[in-house]
Design a protein around this motif. Sequence first.
Motif, short mmCIF file in Angstrom:
data_model
loop_
_atom_site.label_atom_id
_atom_site.label_comp_id
_atom_site.label_asym_id
_atom_site.label_seq_id
_atom_site.Cartn_x
_atom_site.Cartn_y
_atom_site.Cartn_z
N LEU A 14 72.80 50.17 -11.03
CA LEU A 14 72.15 50.01 -12.33
C LEU A 14 73.11 49.51 -13.41
CD1 LEU A 14 69.98 53.25 -12.37
CD2 LEU A 14 69.10 50.92 -12.48
N THR A 15 74.38 49.89 -13.29
CA THR A 15 75.34 49.58 -14.35
C THR A 15 76.29 48.43 -14.02
OG1 THR A 15 76.97 51.17 -13.49
CG2 THR A 15 75.35 52.00 -15.08
N GLY B 166 70.30 51.74 -18.53
CA GLY B 166 69.24 50.74 -18.45
C GLY B 166 69.18 49.82 -19.65
N SER B 167 70.13 49.93 -20.57
CA SER B 167 70.21 49.02 -21.71
C SER B 167 71.22 47.91 -21.41
CB SER B 167 70.65 49.79 -22.96
OG SER B 167 69.68 50.77 -23.32
N PHE B 168 71.13 46.83 -22.20
CA PHE B 168 71.96 45.66 -21.94
C PHE B 168 72.55 45.10 -23.23
CE2 PHE B 168 69.00 46.00 -18.50
CZ PHE B 168 69.72 45.65 -17.37
N ARG C 58 74.61 42.07 -20.01
CA ARG C 58 75.43 42.97 -19.19
C ARG C 58 74.97 44.42 -19.41
NH1 ARG C 58 80.98 42.25 -21.43
NH2 ARG C 58 79.96 41.27 -23.22
N PRO C 59 74.89 45.22 -18.34
CA PRO C 59 74.36 46.57 -18.49
C PRO C 59 75.37 47.53 -19.14
CG PRO C 59 74.91 46.13 -16.20
CD PRO C 59 75.10 44.84 -16.93
N GLU D 83 63.45 51.98 -13.50
CA GLU D 83 62.79 50.84 -14.16
C GLU D 83 61.38 51.22 -14.61
OE1 GLU D 83 62.37 47.61 -16.18
OE2 GLU D 83 64.26 48.20 -15.23
N ASN E 84 61.88 53.43 -17.79
CA ASN E 84 62.32 52.68 -18.96
C ASN E 84 61.24 51.70 -19.44
OD1 ASN E 84 64.76 54.00 -19.03
ND2 ASN E 84 65.90 52.38 -17.99
N ASN F 163 66.53 50.55 -23.98
CA ASN F 163 65.84 51.19 -22.86
C ASN F 163 64.68 52.07 -23.31
OD1 ASN F 163 67.24 53.25 -24.05
ND2 ASN F 163 68.31 53.94 -22.21
#
Length: 379
Positions: free
Chosen positions: A45-46, A160-162, A166-167, A252, A255, A290
């Motif tokens: 995820l990251t 889950g944020s970017f 990029r995570p 996913e 979020n 997210n």
Amino acid sequence: MVTVPFNTPTLIGNEIAYIREAIRRGQLSGDGHFTARCQKLIEDLTGARKALLTHSCTAALEMAAILCDLGPGDEVVMPSFTFVSTANAVVLRGATPVFVDIDPATLNIDPARVADAMTPRTRAVFAVHYAGFPADMDALRDAAAPHNALLVEDAAQALGSFYKGRPAGSLGDMAAFSFHETKNIISGEGGALTLMRPDLIERAEIIREKGTDRSKFFRGQVDKYSWVDLGSSFLPGELISSYMCAQLESAEVINTRRRAVYGHYMDAFADLAQTGRIALPRQSNAVTGNGHMFYLLMRDLADRTAFIDHMRAAEIITPFHYVPLHSAPAGRRFGRTHGGMDVTDRISDTLVRLPVFFDLGAGIERVIDAAQGYFRANP
């Protein structure tokens, strides 16, 4: 009338089945089957080189502080507008938190303030991703690099944020995540430390295993393990990990639904924001959140207090966030402030959070209707 809580934990899919499986497998202590699965899911995820599960985000931050080699005389620049664990991790090592103001638009740490606060004593910058929106990490890297300061993401709210595609968790040297029941992905308590620098991984494993090289022993790299460094008991048990694993597998889905709640609130209050009655969250196009949190910025403390009281009368819980660390008794004792804190103080007085959780469902209309009723009565 049923109360609309600020948050409630949710079963998404396999949580109970995985808890039963963990018991059947016969290992409830840390670093078992589900811990390994969680770590792999977090790495996926990251984009981090390594993820290490911990019993809390607080533990992950404390590990990060040890990895920064903090000690008396060292300083770490961070926002005052954050949870106490961000600063406690630094103070426990004998170092000094240096509080700087936040950006009035994003509510994240202001890179210009960070650059101005850097000194030869600065060992690290702790960047909090407030409300799940990543801070301006490129600008923070530019501020930290000339001083060889480590850049640590306090990503408690941001899985889950970017940032620029990029995570979160891959944007600094290391990052701390939370799986507390108020977060998107939950396990009651729980956390993780992600690492981007290969040279930090082995020591991180040792710190997490009470200062021993136990992980190398289980990989067959040493014939016995012993005490080799600082450390503590930072592992979660397998019951925590099994619950978390089911949640991570549905990250996913979770979020996506929370982003939908966030978007619904944005649409519902857009007209009030256009008139200037309230302010809504603002972020640059460089970040993707997210759906962790939705907040309103009220006129002043009295307005916010009246709003919270109105919502409580409607049996809807709407808490505020945070009491600034620079003005807290321990903040004044252990830390110092660099520059003015006008934005932090104002946001602390005016920000109110609305309920956001996976099973909010039709409850969101109750929240919106009650809030709109307050604003009609108090234009």
